[in-house]
Design a protein around this motif. Structure first.
Motif, short mmCIF file in Angstrom:
data_model
loop_
_atom_site.label_atom_id
_atom_site.label_comp_id
_atom_site.label_asym_id
_atom_site.label_seq_id
_atom_site.Cartn_x
_atom_site.Cartn_y
_atom_site.Cartn_z
N ASP A 158 0.86 -1.18 0.00
CA ASP A 158 0.00 0.00 0.00
C ASP A 158 0.90 1.23 0.00
OD1 ASP A 158 -2.37 -1.49 0.15
OD2 ASP A 158 -2.17 -1.67 2.33
N ALA A 159 1.00 1.88 -1.15
CA ALA A 159 1.94 2.99 -1.29
C ALA A 159 1.34 4.33 -0.89
CB ALA A 159 2.43 3.06 -2.74
N LEU A 160 0.05 4.49 -1.12
CA LEU A 160 -0.54 5.82 -1.01
C LEU A 160 -1.98 5.72 -0.56
CD1 LEU A 160 0.36 8.78 -1.72
CD2 LEU A 160 -0.75 8.45 -3.93
N GLY A 161 -2.34 6.58 0.41
CA GLY A 161 -3.70 6.85 0.75
C GLY A 161 -4.35 5.91 1.75
N PRO A 162 -5.66 6.21 1.97
CA PRO A 162 -6.47 7.18 1.24
C PRO A 162 -6.03 8.62 1.53
CG PRO A 162 -7.73 6.26 3.06
CD PRO A 162 -6.47 5.48 2.99
N LEU A 163 -6.02 9.43 0.47
CA LEU A 163 -5.48 10.78 0.56
C LEU A 163 -6.44 11.77 -0.09
CD1 LEU A 163 -1.82 11.85 -0.05
CD2 LEU A 163 -3.63 12.98 -1.35
N ASP A 164 -6.65 12.90 0.59
CA ASP A 164 -7.48 13.99 0.08
C ASP A 164 -6.64 15.25 0.00
OD1 ASP A 164 -10.02 12.48 0.16
OD2 ASP A 164 -9.77 12.61 2.33
N LEU A 165 -6.80 15.99 -1.10
CA LEU A 165 -6.00 17.20 -1.30
C LEU A 165 -6.69 18.11 -2.31
CD1 LEU A 165 -3.26 18.69 -0.76
CD2 LEU A 165 -2.35 17.45 -2.74
N ILE A 190 2.45 20.62 2.53
CA ILE A 190 1.75 19.39 2.91
C ILE A 190 2.79 18.41 3.45
CG2 ILE A 190 0.30 17.48 2.12
CD1 ILE A 190 -1.02 20.25 1.89
N VAL A 191 2.56 17.91 4.66
CA VAL A 191 3.44 16.90 5.26
C VAL A 191 2.73 15.56 5.18
CG1 VAL A 191 4.76 16.20 7.29
CG2 VAL A 191 4.35 18.64 6.85
N MET A 192 3.42 14.57 4.58
CA MET A 192 2.81 13.25 4.43
C MET A 192 3.34 12.26 5.46
SD MET A 192 2.54 12.88 0.27
CE MET A 192 2.01 11.16 0.38
N THR A 193 2.51 11.29 5.78
CA THR A 193 2.91 10.22 6.70
C THR A 193 3.80 9.23 5.96
OG1 THR A 193 1.04 8.80 6.10
CG2 THR A 193 0.68 10.40 7.87
N PRO A 194 4.53 8.38 6.69
CA PRO A 194 5.21 7.26 6.03
C PRO A 194 4.20 6.35 5.36
CG PRO A 194 6.05 7.58 8.26
CD PRO A 194 4.83 8.44 8.13
N ARG A 195 4.69 5.46 4.48
CA ARG A 195 3.83 4.58 3.70
C ARG A 195 2.82 3.83 4.56
NH1 ARG A 195 7.67 1.41 1.46
NH2 ARG A 195 7.27 -0.27 2.92
N PRO A 196 1.55 3.78 4.13
CA PRO A 196 0.99 4.43 2.94
C PRO A 196 0.81 5.93 3.17
CG PRO A 196 -0.75 3.29 4.15
CD PRO A 196 0.53 2.95 4.83
N GLY A 197 1.21 6.71 2.18
CA GLY A 197 1.23 8.15 2.33
C GLY A 197 -0.15 8.76 2.44
N ARG A 198 -0.36 9.50 3.52
CA ARG A 198 -1.57 10.29 3.72
C ARG A 198 -1.15 11.69 4.13
NH1 ARG A 198 -2.57 5.45 6.70
NH2 ARG A 198 -4.21 4.13 5.81
N VAL A 199 -2.10 12.61 4.16
CA VAL A 199 -1.79 13.97 4.61
C VAL A 199 -1.76 13.99 6.13
CG1 VAL A 199 -2.55 16.37 4.67
CG2 VAL A 199 -2.77 15.05 2.55
#
Length: 250
Positions: free
Chosen positions: A18-25, A203-212
């Protein structure tokens, strides 16, 4: 839905990862936004999906209300590598990007010269990439991406291959170009100072999976000057972002 670019519940998986998300932007018209985060958090994947170069696994990504379906002329992309054609001059590299436009050869040449001048390369139009420094090559790449006048500029570590002094010069150049010719910019960077200096929001993202993890507004007036990097406001925001980037996820 709001903003020129709208990302809703975006996810991306690569096999079992799981590389990304769930992500809202959301990115507003003429807004400069940088994305920072630990290596492998999905920053470049996010940019690649918005660019139309990578398909999302799930979620919705729209530009001005329309779903993204591959690359488009409304989005210019600048990568860390200069990606110039070595057999073409600076002028030729920019003109190449304009070949799909409905304009005469004379108009293409004039628009290429205009954008090379915009990034400070007036007088270098006939130089080949091998005759230009790294910073100058990246200026050509930026001129090329701006030449067809996209609404959105997507930049993935654009100055990562440059030395520190050239990098600072390029950051100043980018902010001047953006302040003169507004467009929406999304820049991926590992450099927190670069993110703060250039941007309206970070925007600062979390470690994988990337979220805001955090969406922070930069409280610095424009036009920006390098002296601002020593101000209490700048240093406080830098410390806050640094802590967020390295904070462990519960």
């Amino acid at each position: 839905m709001s903003g020129l670019v709208h990302v809703d519940s975006l996810t991306k998986t690569f096999g079992a990862v799981d590389a990304l998300g769930p992500l809202d932007l959301d990115l507003a018209e003429n807004e400069f936004v940088s994305v920072v985060g630990a290596s492998g958090c999905g920053k470049s994947t996010l940019l690649s999906i918005i660019a139309g170069l990578t398909e999302a696994t799930d979620g919705d990504v729209r530009v001005d209300g329309d779903p993204i379906d591959g690359p488009g002329r409304d989005r210019g992309v600048v990568f860390q590598g200069f990606t110039l054609f070595p057999w073409l001059t600076a002028q030729g590299n920019v003109e190449f990007a304009l070949e799909g436009e409905r304009m005469s050869k004379k108009e293409r040449a004039a628009q290429a010269r205009e954008h090379l001048a915009l990034v400070g390369l007036e007088g270098f139009e006939d130089h080949f990439p091998a005759q230009l420094s790294g910073g100058m090559q990246q200026r050509v790449a930026i001129a090329r991406s701006l030449s067809y006048r996209p609404r959105i500029l997507l930049m993935d570590e654009p100055f990562g291959a440059l030395d520190a002094l050239t990098r600072r010069d390029m950051q100043s150049l980018l902010t001047r170009v953006w302040e003169q010719h507004k467009l929406t910019v999304l820049m991926i960077t590992h450099d927190i100072e670069e993110a703060i200096f250039t941007s309206d929001r970070v925007i600062v993202m979390t470690p994988r999976p990337g979220r805001v993890r955090a969406d922070l507004r930069v409280p610095l007036k424009r036009p920006r000057a390098t002296e601002m990097t020593t101000s209490p406001e700048f240093r406080a925001l830098f410390a806050e972002i640094l802590e967020l980037v390295h904070e462990k996820v519960a």
